[in-house]
Design a protein around this motif. Structure first.
Motif, PDB file in Angstrom:
ATOM      1  N   SER A 289       0.750  -1.258  -0.083  1.00 35.88           N
ATOM      2  CA  SER A 289      -0.107  -0.022   0.030  1.00 35.88           C
ATOM      3  C   SER A 289       0.996   1.352  -0.013  1.00 35.88           C
ATOM      4  N   LYS A 290       0.193   2.363  -0.587  1.00 40.43           N
ATOM      5  CA  LYS A 290       1.022   3.414  -0.587  1.00 40.43           C
ATOM      6  C   LYS A 290       1.547   4.038   0.819  1.00 40.43           C
ATOM      7  N   GLU A 291       0.421   3.963   1.500  1.00 43.68           N
ATOM      8  CA  GLU A 291       0.821   4.465   3.079  1.00 43.68           C
ATOM      9  C   GLU A 291       1.833   3.734   3.795  1.00 43.68           C
ATOM     10  N   ASN A 292       2.034   2.364   3.511  1.00 39.89           N
ATOM     11  CA  ASN A 292       3.138   1.425   4.003  1.00 39.89           C
ATOM     12  C   ASN A 292       4.393   2.045   3.350  1.00 39.89           C
ATOM     13  N   GLU A 293       4.256   2.220   1.939  1.00 34.21           N
ATOM     14  CA  GLU A 293       5.456   2.546   1.057  1.00 34.21           C
ATOM     15  C   GLU A 293       6.091   3.722   1.780  1.00 34.21           C
ATOM     16  N   ILE A 294       5.071   4.720   1.902  1.00 34.22           N
ATOM     17  CA  ILE A 294       5.806   5.952   2.446  1.00 34.22           C
ATOM     18  C   ILE A 294       6.542   5.704   3.782  1.00 34.22           C
ATOM     19  N   LYS A 295       5.675   4.990   4.559  1.00 33.33           N
ATOM     20  CA  LYS A 295       6.342   4.788   6.041  1.00 33.33           C
ATOM     21  C   LYS A 295       7.628   3.807   5.977  1.00 33.33           C
ATOM     22  N   TYR A 296       7.933   2.995   5.109  1.00 36.33           N
ATOM     23  CA  TYR A 296       8.883   2.326   4.879  1.00 36.33           C
ATOM     24  C   TYR A 296      10.079   3.239   4.370  1.00 36.33           C
ATOM     25  N   LEU A 297       9.892   4.228   3.188  1.00 34.51           N
ATOM     26  CA  LEU A 297      10.727   4.905   2.630  1.00 34.51           C
ATOM     27  C   LEU A 297      11.102   5.986   3.908  1.00 34.51           C
ATOM     28  N   ASN A 298      10.361   6.331   4.625  1.00 38.01           N
ATOM     29  CA  ASN A 298      10.716   7.337   5.802  1.00 38.01           C
ATOM     30  C   ASN A 298      11.644   6.723   6.707  1.00 38.01           C
ATOM     31  N   ILE A 299      11.500   5.313   6.837  1.00 37.70           N
ATOM     32  CA  ILE A 299      12.421   4.661   7.973  1.00 37.70           C
ATOM     33  C   ILE A 299      13.804   4.573   7.296  1.00 37.70           C
ATOM     34  N   ILE A 300      13.848   4.104   5.883  1.00 37.90           N
ATOM     35  CA  ILE A 300      15.059   4.183   5.166  1.00 37.90           C
ATOM     36  C   ILE A 300      15.635   5.335   5.122  1.00 37.90           C
ATOM     37  N   GLU A 301      14.984   6.691   4.929  1.00 37.10           N
ATOM     38  CA  GLU A 301      15.591   7.900   4.678  1.00 37.10           C
ATOM     39  C   GLU A 301      16.250   8.211   6.085  1.00 37.10           C
ATOM     40  N   HIS A 302      15.543   7.734   7.187  1.00 33.18           N
ATOM     41  CA  HIS A 302      16.105   8.180   8.616  1.00 33.18           C
ATOM     42  C   HIS A 302      17.235   7.588   8.917  1.00 33.18           C
ATOM     43  N   ASN A 303      17.395   6.218   8.767  1.00 37.64           N
ATOM     44  CA  ASN A 303      18.582   5.463   8.992  1.00 37.64           C
ATOM     45  C   ASN A 303      19.752   5.934   7.859  1.00 37.64           C
ATOM     46  N   SER A 304      19.323   6.228   6.829  1.00 35.40           N
ATOM     47  CA  SER A 304      20.328   6.714   5.959  1.00 35.40           C
ATOM     48  C   SER A 304      20.989   7.963   6.399  1.00 35.40           C
ATOM     49  N   ILE A 305      20.138   9.054   6.815  1.00 34.60           N
ATOM     50  CA  ILE A 305      20.532  10.063   7.750  1.00 34.60           C
ATOM     51  C   ILE A 305      21.695   9.585   8.579  1.00 34.60           C
ATOM     52  N   ARG A 306      21.167   8.854   9.663  1.00 33.65           N
ATOM     53  CA  ARG A 306      21.980   8.366  10.622  1.00 33.65           C
ATOM     54  C   ARG A 306      23.326   7.785  10.148  1.00 33.65           C
ATOM     55  N   VAL A 307      23.285   6.995   9.236  1.00 32.95           N
ATOM     56  CA  VAL A 307      24.694   6.498   8.586  1.00 32.95           C
ATOM     57  C   VAL A 307      25.478   7.619   8.307  1.00 32.95           C
ATOM     58  N   ASN A 308      24.912   8.581   7.512  1.00 31.24           N
ATOM     59  CA  ASN A 308      25.662   9.691   6.969  1.00 31.24           C
ATOM     60  C   ASN A 308      26.142  10.482   7.998  1.00 31.24           C
ATOM     61  N   ASP A 309      25.325  10.787   8.842  1.00 28.53           N
ATOM     62  CA  ASP A 309      26.003  11.561  10.204  1.00 28.53           C
ATOM     63  C   ASP A 309      27.028  10.934  10.979  1.00 28.53           C
ATOM     64  N   LEU A 310      26.845   9.605  10.894  1.00 31.36           N
ATOM     65  CA  LEU A 310      28.100   8.763  11.681  1.00 31.36           C
ATOM     66  C   LEU A 310      29.426   8.995  10.760  1.00 31.36           C
ATOM     67  N   ILE A 311      29.298   8.642   9.551  1.00 31.35           N
ATOM     68  CA  ILE A 311      30.527   8.643   8.494  1.00 31.35           C
ATOM     69  C   ILE A 311      31.205  10.063   8.750  1.00 31.35           C
ATOM     70  N   THR A 312      30.202  11.163   8.632  1.00 28.36           N
ATOM     71  CA  THR A 312      30.697  12.472   8.583  1.00 28.36           C
ATOM     72  C   THR A 312      31.223  12.904   9.861  1.00 28.36           C
ATOM     73  N   ASP A 313      30.637  12.414  11.010  1.00 23.44           N
ATOM     74  CA  ASP A 313      31.426  12.792  12.393  1.00 23.44           C
ATOM     75  C   ASP A 313      32.742  11.810  12.265  1.00 23.44           C
ATOM     76  N   LEU A 314      32.759  10.654  11.773  1.00 24.55           N
ATOM     77  CA  LEU A 314      34.197   9.978  11.854  1.00 24.55           C
ATOM     78  C   LEU A 314      35.089  10.637  10.920  1.00 24.55           C
ATOM     79  N   PHE A 315      34.530  11.024   9.794  1.00 27.40           N
ATOM     80  CA  PHE A 315      35.519  12.010   8.982  1.00 27.40           C
ATOM     81  C   PHE A 315      36.003  13.167   9.701  1.00 27.40           C
ATOM     82  N   GLU A 316      35.091  13.890  10.099  1.00 25.35           N
ATOM     83  CA  GLU A 316      35.567  15.022  11.035  1.00 25.35           C
ATOM     84  C   GLU A 316      36.681  14.861  12.109  1.00 25.35           C
TER      85      GLU A 316
END
Length: 479
Positions: A289-316
């Protein structure tokens, strides 16, 4: 821990002075022994080997013809001579023995001319000794006669003075030999003492080197020397101490590196697993369903941001800790700069009903810093206070101008940090609550980055805190 950095040795503590001192002592001892031998030998020579004529020719001796001769030879006192079983003879100008007193061993009535003059020549106006007797001669010019005093060589002098069994030449030979033996013994003792002063410290140093070679870096050399060996001791102990410290730092670094890798792996594993799981779910379920798709995509985006923040901080963090990292320093007014930093967080504070107070002087305080990175360091502290505490807390930010430095303090009365974590909290991936990462998205590197930035500026940061008693971070920056 004791520091070994004292290498100044006084002149009187040098090894050369030690050797000179030992040499002077040995020389003085040899000189004293020489004096003892010299005067002892002379005393023995005087008391034992001095010719017997010197023993009986003393002034007023009654055993000497010159001391007892008289014009009337019948009045001559021969009592002392008779005591030692000696005798006298009076000889006239024709070499006739005209008077005898005592018990002569060789009785004669007359001397031949040659015999008498030979006796005079042997006596030489002194005392002559042969194997049988001792004699001395005196001449009376008034009455024109000679007085000969004979003393037995096997009676008085053998019993009272005792002729030594060792000859004069042997005596001096023995004395010189003994002196040389003692000289050699003293030189051996001098050599042993001197070599001990050199070899014992060397052996101790070699023992320490072998221990270090075997990996025992806790080895320390214990020497009481205050000379160059003392310098070697301090240098060696300082070296061993430095090696031990570096080894401990290396082990600690290896442990930190190992733990860092584990923490990175752990912090990356969860969000990546979540991304992969939901992405796989979307791929394998096209009819979702479109609702679940948006929900799962938001979770993927959130975790992607977390990974990106972690890698950025490690680099810094890696960049800040690099020896090649350089600060873009500027001389700025820290008070105005801090007001600008705080202004960015006023909306967040109001949103959580945080009671904030800022104690910033109105006058300007100029210091040299890298504004961009100091902004990052202070922001981390303010963000932590807002993010990890509940609503309604108090937050105080202050600046204090001291001689030579400036103190910046960020203080809240929130949940606080346990006392035992005051030092470790600045290490990477150290969190008060291990679940914070999943709840808040924090990388666990914020305080480590802050500490590195402050130290790059030559400053320091400390934490005063305890659980449920709030936190107070104090930054010291040099002007």
């Amino acid at each position: 821990m004791k520091k070994y950095n004292k290498y100044n040795i006084k002149n009187n503590k040098k090894i050369s002075n030690l050797l000179l001192r030992n040499y002077v002592i040995a020389t003085l001892i040899m000189f004293l022994i020489f004096l003892v031998f010299f005067f002892g030998t002379m005393a023995m020579w005087i008391t034992v080997y001095m010719p017997i004529n010197n023993l009986i020719s003393a002034e007023n001796s009654k055993l000497v013809a010159e001391n007892i001769i008289k014009d009337d030879y019948r009045d001559i006192d021969v009592s002392e001579i008779l005591k030692v079983k000696g005798w006298i003879e009076v000889v006239d100008t024709d070499f006739n023995v005209i008077y005898t007193s005592g018990n002569p061993k060789e009785k004669r009535n007359k001397y031949t001319k040659d015999e008498f003059y030979k006796k005079i020549i042997n006596a030489n106006n002194d005392i002559f000794t042969n194997d049988k007797y001792i004699y001395n001669i005196a001449y009376n010019s008034k009455k024109d006669f000679n007085l000969i005093v004979y003393l037995p060589n096997d009676n008085y002098f053998n019993s009272s003075i005792k002729k030594p069994k060792v000859g004069v030449r042997n005596f001096f030979g023995i004395a010189i030999t003994l002196y040389l033996i003692i000289f050699i013994l003293i030189m051996i003792i001098y050599t042993k003492i001197t070599s001990r002063n050199l070899t014992m410290p060397l052996k101790e140093l070699m023992r320490g080197v072998k221990s270090i070679h075997k990996g025992d870096y806790s080895t320390r050399i214990q020497l009481k020397s205050q000379n160059e060996f003392g310098q070697l001791r301090d240098a060696f102990n300082g070296m061993a101490e430095k090696i031990e410290e570096e080894r401990e730092l290396k082990e600690k670094s290896e442990e930190t590196k190992r733990r860092l890798i584990m923490d990175i792996s752990h912090d990356l594993k969860n969000p990546l697993a979540s991304i992969r799981g939901y992405a796989d779910l979307l791929v394998k379920n096209p009819d979702i369903s479109k609702e679940n798709e948006i929900k799962y995509l938001n979770i993927i985006e959130h975790n992607s941001i977390r990974v990106n923040d972690l890698i950025t901080d490690l680099f810094e963090l890696s960049k800040f800790e690099s020896i090649d990292f350089n600060l873009a320093l500027k001389r700025i007014d820290i008070c105005e700069f801090l007001r600008e930093v705080i202004a960015d967080y006023i909306p967040s504070m109001d949103e959580k009903n945080i009671e904030y107070n800022f104690y910033i002087p109105n006058n300007s305080i100029y210091i040299t810093i890298d504004p961009k990175h100091i902004h990052r360091a202070i922001s981390n502290l303010i963000t932590n206070s807002i993010k990890y505490n509940g609503e309604g807390i108090k937050l105080n930010i202050s600046v204090e101008d001291l001689e030579g430095c400036v103190l910046l303090a960020v203080e809240d009365n929130g949940i606080g940090i346990p006392k035992e974590l005051e030092l470790d909290i600045f290490n990477p991936f150290v969190r008060v609550d291990s679940s914070r990462n999943s709840k808040s998205g924090g990388t666990g590197l914020g305080l480590a980055i802050t500490k590195t930035i402050i130290e790059k500026h030559g400053g320091k940061i400390v934490l005063e805190s305890d659980k449920n008693q709030g936190c107070k971070f104090i930054i010291t920056l040099n002007k």
